[in-house]
Scaffold this active site. Structure first.
Site, PDB file in Angstrom:
ATOM      1  N   HIS A 122     -12.397  51.556 -10.752  1.00  0.00           N
ATOM      2  CA  HIS A 122     -13.453  52.133 -10.214  1.00  0.00           C
ATOM      3  C   HIS A 122     -13.394  52.844  -8.767  1.00  0.00           C
ATOM      4  CE1 HIS A 122     -16.400  50.314 -13.059  1.00  0.00           C
ATOM      5  NE2 HIS A 122     -15.946  49.038 -12.723  1.00  0.00           N
ATOM      6  N   HIS A 131      -9.053  46.557 -12.748  1.00  0.00           N
ATOM      7  CA  HIS A 131     -10.285  46.975 -13.274  1.00  0.00           C
ATOM      8  C   HIS A 131     -11.316  47.559 -12.072  1.00  0.00           C
ATOM      9  CE1 HIS A 131     -14.136  46.825 -15.602  1.00  0.00           C
ATOM     10  NE2 HIS A 131     -14.866  46.621 -14.443  1.00  0.00           N
ATOM     11  N   GLU A 132     -11.403  46.669 -10.916  1.00  0.00           N
ATOM     12  CA  GLU A 132     -12.050  47.340  -9.803  1.00  0.00           C
ATOM     13  C   GLU A 132     -11.357  48.480  -9.197  1.00  0.00           C
ATOM     14  OE1 GLU A 132     -14.896  46.114  -9.480  1.00  0.00           O
ATOM     15  OE2 GLU A 132     -14.996  44.608 -10.781  1.00  0.00           O
TER      16      GLU A 132
END
Length: 310
Positions: free
Chosen positions: A231, A227-228
Protein backbone atom coordinates in the site's frame (compact mmCIF):
# COMPACT_ATOMS: atom_id res chain seq x y z
CA UNK A 1 -4.76 -2.97 5.56
CA UNK A 2 -5.13 -6.44 7.06
CA UNK A 3 -7.22 -7.55 10.01
CA UNK A 4 -7.13 -10.58 12.27
CA UNK A 5 -9.65 -13.34 11.66
CA UNK A 6 -9.48 -14.46 15.27
CA UNK A 7 -9.51 -10.99 16.78
CA UNK A 8 -12.25 -8.31 16.78
CA UNK A 9 -13.06 -7.13 13.25
CA UNK A 10 -13.46 -3.46 14.12
CA UNK A 11 -12.37 -2.81 10.69
CA UNK A 12 -4.24 -1.38 6.86
CA UNK A 13 18.24 5.85 13.09
CA UNK A 14 19.15 4.82 16.24
CA UNK A 15 18.65 7.46 18.87
CA UNK A 16 21.86 8.73 20.34
CA UNK A 17 22.21 6.59 23.43
CA UNK A 18 18.63 6.73 24.71
CA UNK A 19 15.12 5.63 24.03
CA UNK A 20 12.54 8.25 24.94
CA UNK A 21 9.44 7.74 27.05
CA UNK A 22 6.95 10.44 26.13
CA UNK A 23 4.12 11.50 28.36
CA UNK A 24 0.71 10.63 26.82
CA UNK A 25 -0.44 14.08 27.87
CA UNK A 26 2.31 15.73 25.90
CA UNK A 27 4.51 16.52 28.88
CA UNK A 28 8.28 16.58 29.09
CA UNK A 29 10.04 13.64 27.48
CA UNK A 30 12.28 11.67 29.80
CA UNK A 31 15.31 9.60 28.98
CA UNK A 32 15.11 5.87 29.60
CA UNK A 33 17.83 3.29 29.14
CA UNK A 34 17.30 1.58 25.78
CA UNK A 35 16.12 -2.01 25.76
CA UNK A 36 17.92 -2.61 22.51
CA UNK A 37 19.42 -0.77 19.58
CA UNK A 38 19.95 -2.37 16.20
CA UNK A 39 22.42 -0.91 13.73
CA UNK A 40 21.41 -0.33 10.15
CA UNK A 41 23.93 -2.90 8.90
CA UNK A 42 22.25 -5.83 8.79
CA UNK A 43 -7.26 0.22 11.94
CA UNK A 44 -8.64 2.86 13.03
CA UNK A 45 -8.12 6.04 14.92
CA UNK A 46 -10.52 8.98 14.80
CA UNK A 47 -7.81 11.39 13.72
CA UNK A 48 -6.56 9.09 10.97
CA UNK A 49 -5.78 10.70 7.64
CA UNK A 50 -5.98 8.96 4.26
CA UNK A 51 -4.85 5.38 4.63
CA UNK A 52 -5.28 1.93 3.19
CA UNK A 53 -7.76 0.44 5.59
CA UNK A 54 -9.95 -2.58 5.67
CA UNK A 55 -11.12 -5.57 7.60
CA UNK A 56 -12.30 -8.87 6.23
CA UNK A 57 -15.13 -7.81 3.97
CA UNK A 58 -15.59 -4.27 2.72
CA UNK A 59 -12.62 -1.94 2.89
CA UNK A 60 -13.12 0.93 5.31
CA UNK A 61 -11.62 3.31 2.80
CA UNK A 62 -12.73 1.74 -0.42
CA UNK A 63 -11.87 4.14 -3.22
CA UNK A 64 -14.52 4.73 -5.83
CA UNK A 65 -13.79 4.17 -9.50
CA UNK A 66 -13.82 7.95 -9.91
CA UNK A 67 -11.21 8.39 -7.17
CA UNK A 68 -9.01 5.72 -8.72
CA UNK A 69 -9.30 7.37 -12.11
CA UNK A 70 -8.37 10.74 -10.64
CA UNK A 71 -5.33 9.32 -8.85
CA UNK A 72 -4.14 7.51 -11.96
CA UNK A 73 -4.63 10.63 -14.08
CA UNK A 74 -2.72 12.76 -11.59
CA UNK A 75 0.09 10.20 -11.46
CA UNK A 76 0.33 10.09 -15.25
CA UNK A 77 0.54 13.87 -15.39
CA UNK A 78 3.30 13.96 -12.77
CA UNK A 79 5.27 11.30 -14.63
CA UNK A 80 5.18 13.44 -17.78
CA UNK A 81 7.06 16.14 -15.90
CA UNK A 82 9.71 13.79 -14.51
CA UNK A 83 13.03 14.33 -16.24
CA UNK A 84 14.48 11.09 -17.55
CA UNK A 85 11.29 9.08 -17.05
CA UNK A 86 10.60 6.60 -19.84
CA UNK A 87 7.40 4.57 -19.80
CA UNK A 88 8.13 0.88 -19.42
CA UNK A 89 11.47 1.43 -17.69
CA UNK A 90 11.21 0.14 -14.13
CA UNK A 91 12.64 2.05 -11.22
CA UNK A 92 14.67 0.45 -8.47
CA UNK A 93 15.93 1.70 -5.14
CA UNK A 94 17.23 0.71 -1.75
CA UNK A 95 14.64 1.80 0.79
CA UNK A 96 15.87 2.80 4.27
CA UNK A 97 13.64 1.31 6.95
CA UNK A 98 13.12 2.78 10.41
CA UNK A 99 11.50 0.47 12.95
CA UNK A 100 9.69 2.08 15.88
CA UNK A 101 8.81 -0.38 18.65
CA UNK A 102 5.97 1.14 20.64
CA UNK A 103 6.05 -0.59 24.02
CA UNK A 104 3.83 -0.16 27.04
CA UNK A 105 5.42 1.32 30.15
CA UNK A 106 5.79 -2.23 31.47
CA UNK A 107 7.61 -3.34 28.31
CA UNK A 108 4.78 -5.23 26.60
CA UNK A 109 4.98 -5.32 22.80
CA UNK A 110 8.69 -5.86 22.52
CA UNK A 111 10.33 -7.73 19.65
CA UNK A 112 13.86 -9.07 19.38
CA UNK A 113 16.65 -7.84 17.16
CA UNK A 114 16.49 -11.22 15.43
CA UNK A 115 12.81 -10.71 14.60
CA UNK A 116 13.53 -7.26 13.20
CA UNK A 117 16.34 -8.57 11.02
CA UNK A 118 14.11 -11.42 9.86
CA UNK A 119 11.41 -8.90 8.96
CA UNK A 120 13.82 -6.94 6.78
CA UNK A 121 14.92 -10.22 5.14
CA UNK A 122 11.26 -11.10 4.52
CA UNK A 123 10.60 -7.77 2.82
CA UNK A 124 13.65 -8.28 0.61
CA UNK A 125 12.62 -11.81 -0.31
CA UNK A 126 9.03 -10.85 -1.11
CA UNK A 127 9.81 -7.76 -3.19
CA UNK A 128 12.54 -9.68 -5.05
CA UNK A 129 10.02 -12.31 -6.16
CA UNK A 130 11.84 -15.18 -4.53
CA UNK A 131 8.83 -17.13 -3.28
CA UNK A 132 7.32 -18.23 -6.58
CA UNK A 133 8.32 -18.76 -10.19
CA UNK A 134 5.35 -16.55 -11.10
CA UNK A 135 6.40 -13.70 -8.83
CA UNK A 136 7.83 -10.44 -10.13
CA UNK A 137 11.09 -8.96 -8.93
CA UNK A 138 10.08 -5.37 -8.20
CA UNK A 139 13.67 -4.14 -8.08
CA UNK A 140 13.26 -2.64 -4.61
CA UNK A 141 15.37 -3.66 -1.64
CA UNK A 142 15.24 -2.71 2.03
CA UNK A 143 17.99 -1.75 4.46
CA UNK A 144 17.51 -1.35 8.18
CA UNK A 145 18.41 2.24 8.96
CA UNK A 146 17.58 2.22 12.65
CA UNK A 147 15.49 0.92 15.52
CA UNK A 148 13.83 3.07 18.19
CA UNK A 149 11.97 1.92 21.28
CA UNK A 150 9.43 4.06 23.12
CA UNK A 151 7.57 3.43 26.38
CA UNK A 152 4.06 4.86 26.30
CA UNK A 153 0.83 2.99 27.01
CA UNK A 154 -1.19 5.18 24.65
CA UNK A 155 1.22 4.81 21.75
CA UNK A 156 1.55 1.08 22.36
CA UNK A 157 -2.21 0.74 21.72
CA UNK A 158 -1.98 3.03 18.64
CA UNK A 159 -3.75 5.88 20.35
CA UNK A 160 -2.78 9.46 19.48
CA UNK A 161 -1.38 8.00 16.25
CA UNK A 162 -0.99 11.26 14.37
CA UNK A 163 0.85 12.73 17.33
CA UNK A 164 3.25 9.88 17.94
CA UNK A 165 4.05 9.41 14.27
CA UNK A 166 4.79 13.09 13.73
CA UNK A 167 7.10 13.03 16.77
CA UNK A 168 8.98 9.89 15.81
CA UNK A 169 9.03 9.58 12.01
CA UNK A 170 12.50 9.65 10.44
CA UNK A 171 13.93 10.09 6.95
CA UNK A 172 12.47 11.58 3.81
CA UNK A 173 9.74 10.51 1.41
CA UNK A 174 11.83 7.51 0.32
CA UNK A 175 12.08 6.14 3.88
CA UNK A 176 9.73 3.43 5.10
CA UNK A 177 8.78 3.97 8.74
CA UNK A 178 7.24 0.96 10.49
CA UNK A 179 5.53 1.46 13.85
CA UNK A 180 5.00 -1.78 15.77
CA UNK A 181 1.90 -1.50 17.94
CA UNK A 182 -0.76 -3.64 19.60
CA UNK A 183 -4.17 -3.04 18.05
CA UNK A 184 -7.16 -4.88 16.57
CA UNK A 185 -5.77 -4.89 13.06
CA UNK A 186 -2.79 -6.49 11.46
CA UNK A 187 -1.73 -3.30 9.75
CA UNK A 188 -2.57 0.14 8.36
CA UNK A 189 -0.66 2.09 5.70
CA UNK A 190 -0.60 5.50 4.08
CA UNK A 191 -0.56 5.89 0.29
CA UNK A 192 2.31 7.62 -1.56
CA UNK A 193 0.15 10.35 -3.07
CA UNK A 194 -0.77 11.51 0.45
CA UNK A 195 2.83 12.24 1.43
CA UNK A 196 2.88 15.83 0.12
CA UNK A 197 -0.12 16.87 2.22
CA UNK A 198 0.88 15.09 5.43
CA UNK A 199 4.49 13.85 5.39
CA UNK A 200 4.85 13.53 9.16
CA UNK A 201 2.57 10.47 9.41
CA UNK A 202 3.78 8.67 6.28
CA UNK A 203 4.49 4.99 6.82
CA UNK A 204 2.88 1.79 8.05
CA UNK A 205 1.63 0.54 11.40
CA UNK A 206 1.95 -3.17 12.00
CA UNK A 207 0.79 -5.51 14.75
CA UNK A 208 4.01 -6.36 16.57
CA UNK A 209 3.08 -10.05 16.94
CA UNK A 210 2.95 -10.44 13.13
CA UNK A 211 6.72 -10.26 12.80
CA UNK A 212 8.48 -13.55 12.01
CA UNK A 213 8.18 -15.86 15.00
CA UNK A 214 5.43 -13.77 16.60
CA UNK A 215 2.29 -15.04 18.28
CA UNK A 216 -0.27 -14.00 15.63
CA UNK A 217 -1.43 -17.43 14.45
CA UNK A 218 -1.48 -17.70 10.64
CA UNK A 219 -0.06 -14.18 10.40
CA UNK A 220 3.40 -14.49 11.95
CA UNK A 221 5.73 -14.85 8.97
CA UNK A 222 6.27 -11.11 8.52
CA UNK A 223 4.02 -10.74 5.50
CA UNK A 224 1.72 -8.18 7.08
CA UNK A 225 4.56 -5.69 6.69
CA UNK A 226 4.89 -6.78 3.04
CA UNK A 227 1.16 -6.22 2.48
CA UNK A 228 1.24 -2.79 4.12
CA UNK A 229 4.43 -1.82 2.30
CA UNK A 230 2.55 -2.67 -0.90
CA UNK A 231 0.00 0.00 0.00
CA UNK A 232 2.81 2.40 0.91
CA UNK A 233 4.19 1.88 -2.61
CA UNK A 234 0.74 2.58 -4.10
CA UNK A 235 -0.93 -0.81 -4.51
CA UNK A 236 -4.58 -1.44 -3.70
CA UNK A 237 -6.06 -4.66 -2.42
CA UNK A 238 -6.57 -7.19 -5.20
CA UNK A 239 -10.28 -7.10 -4.36
CA UNK A 240 -10.45 -3.31 -4.77
CA UNK A 241 -13.46 -2.50 -6.91
CA UNK A 242 -14.87 -6.04 -6.75
CA UNK A 243 -15.89 -7.71 -10.00
CA UNK A 244 -15.07 -4.82 -12.29
CA UNK A 245 -12.62 -4.34 -15.12
CA UNK A 246 -11.08 -1.40 -13.26
CA UNK A 247 -10.47 -3.63 -10.24
CA UNK A 248 -7.19 -2.63 -8.54
CA UNK A 249 -5.82 -0.61 -11.50
CA UNK A 250 -3.50 -3.54 -12.34
CA UNK A 251 -4.35 -5.59 -15.43
CA UNK A 252 -2.75 -8.90 -14.45
CA UNK A 253 -4.48 -9.39 -11.09
CA UNK A 254 -7.81 -11.12 -11.82
CA UNK A 255 -10.87 -9.45 -10.36
CA UNK A 256 -12.29 -10.87 -7.15
CA UNK A 257 -15.55 -9.96 -5.47
CA UNK A 258 -14.21 -9.90 -1.92
CA UNK A 259 -11.15 -10.67 0.17
CA UNK A 260 -9.96 -14.21 0.75
CA UNK A 261 -9.55 -15.91 4.10
CA UNK A 262 -7.13 -18.76 4.67
CA UNK A 263 -5.88 -20.19 1.37
CA UNK A 264 -8.93 -21.22 -0.69
CA UNK A 265 -7.31 -22.84 -3.73
CA UNK A 266 -9.44 -22.53 -6.85
CA UNK A 267 -11.62 -19.72 -5.50
CA UNK A 268 -13.31 -17.92 -8.39
CA UNK A 269 -15.63 -15.22 -7.11
CA UNK A 270 -16.07 -13.31 -10.39
CA UNK A 271 -17.28 -14.20 -13.86
CA UNK A 272 -14.39 -12.22 -15.35
CA UNK A 273 -11.37 -14.28 -16.50
CA UNK A 274 -8.99 -15.79 -13.99
CA UNK A 275 -9.12 -17.39 -10.56
CA UNK A 276 -8.96 -15.14 -7.52
CA UNK A 277 -5.33 -14.10 -6.83
CA UNK A 278 -5.26 -15.68 -3.38
CA UNK A 279 -1.46 -15.97 -3.41
CA UNK A 280 -0.99 -12.26 -4.00
CA UNK A 281 0.44 -10.25 -1.12
CA UNK A 282 -2.38 -7.73 -1.56
CA UNK A 283 -5.22 -10.17 -0.77
CA UNK A 284 -6.14 -11.12 2.83
CA UNK A 285 -4.88 -14.70 2.75
CA UNK A 286 -2.83 -16.40 5.46
CA UNK A 287 0.87 -15.59 5.44
CA UNK A 288 1.63 -19.16 4.35
CA UNK A 289 -0.53 -18.61 1.26
CA UNK A 290 1.17 -15.42 0.09
CA UNK A 291 3.97 -15.72 -2.48
CA UNK A 292 3.82 -13.05 -5.16
CA UNK A 293 3.50 -9.62 -6.63
CA UNK A 294 2.68 -9.59 -10.34
CA UNK A 295 4.61 -7.83 -13.15
CA UNK A 296 1.73 -5.35 -13.37
CA UNK A 297 2.01 -4.56 -9.69
CA UNK A 298 5.76 -4.13 -10.11
CA UNK A 299 5.12 -1.57 -12.86
CA UNK A 300 2.64 0.29 -10.69
CA UNK A 301 5.09 0.30 -7.77
CA UNK A 302 7.73 1.73 -10.10
CA UNK A 303 5.46 4.44 -11.47
CA UNK A 304 4.23 5.44 -8.02
CA UNK A 305 7.78 5.55 -6.68
CA UNK A 306 8.92 7.76 -9.54
CA UNK A 307 5.94 10.06 -9.19
CA UNK A 308 5.82 10.47 -5.43
CA UNK A 309 8.91 9.09 -3.67
CA UNK A 310 11.93 9.43 -5.96
Amino acid sequence: MRSFVTRPRALAVILAGTALAFSPLGGQATAKAPVDQTAGAACFTPEEGPAARGGFGADHRELSAAEQKAIDARTAQILKTKRGFTAGTLASASVPVYIHVMLSKSGAGDVTSTQINQQIAELNQNFAGQESSQAANTGFTFTLAGVNRYYNDQWHKDRQSNSYRSQTRQGGKNALNIWLVDFSYLGIATFPWDYASNPSIDGIRVQYSSLPGGSATNYNEGKTATHEAGHWFGLYHTFQGGCTSTNDSVSDTPAQSSSSSGCPEGRDSCSLPGLDPIHNYMDYSYDSCYNQFTPGQSTRISNMWTAYRA
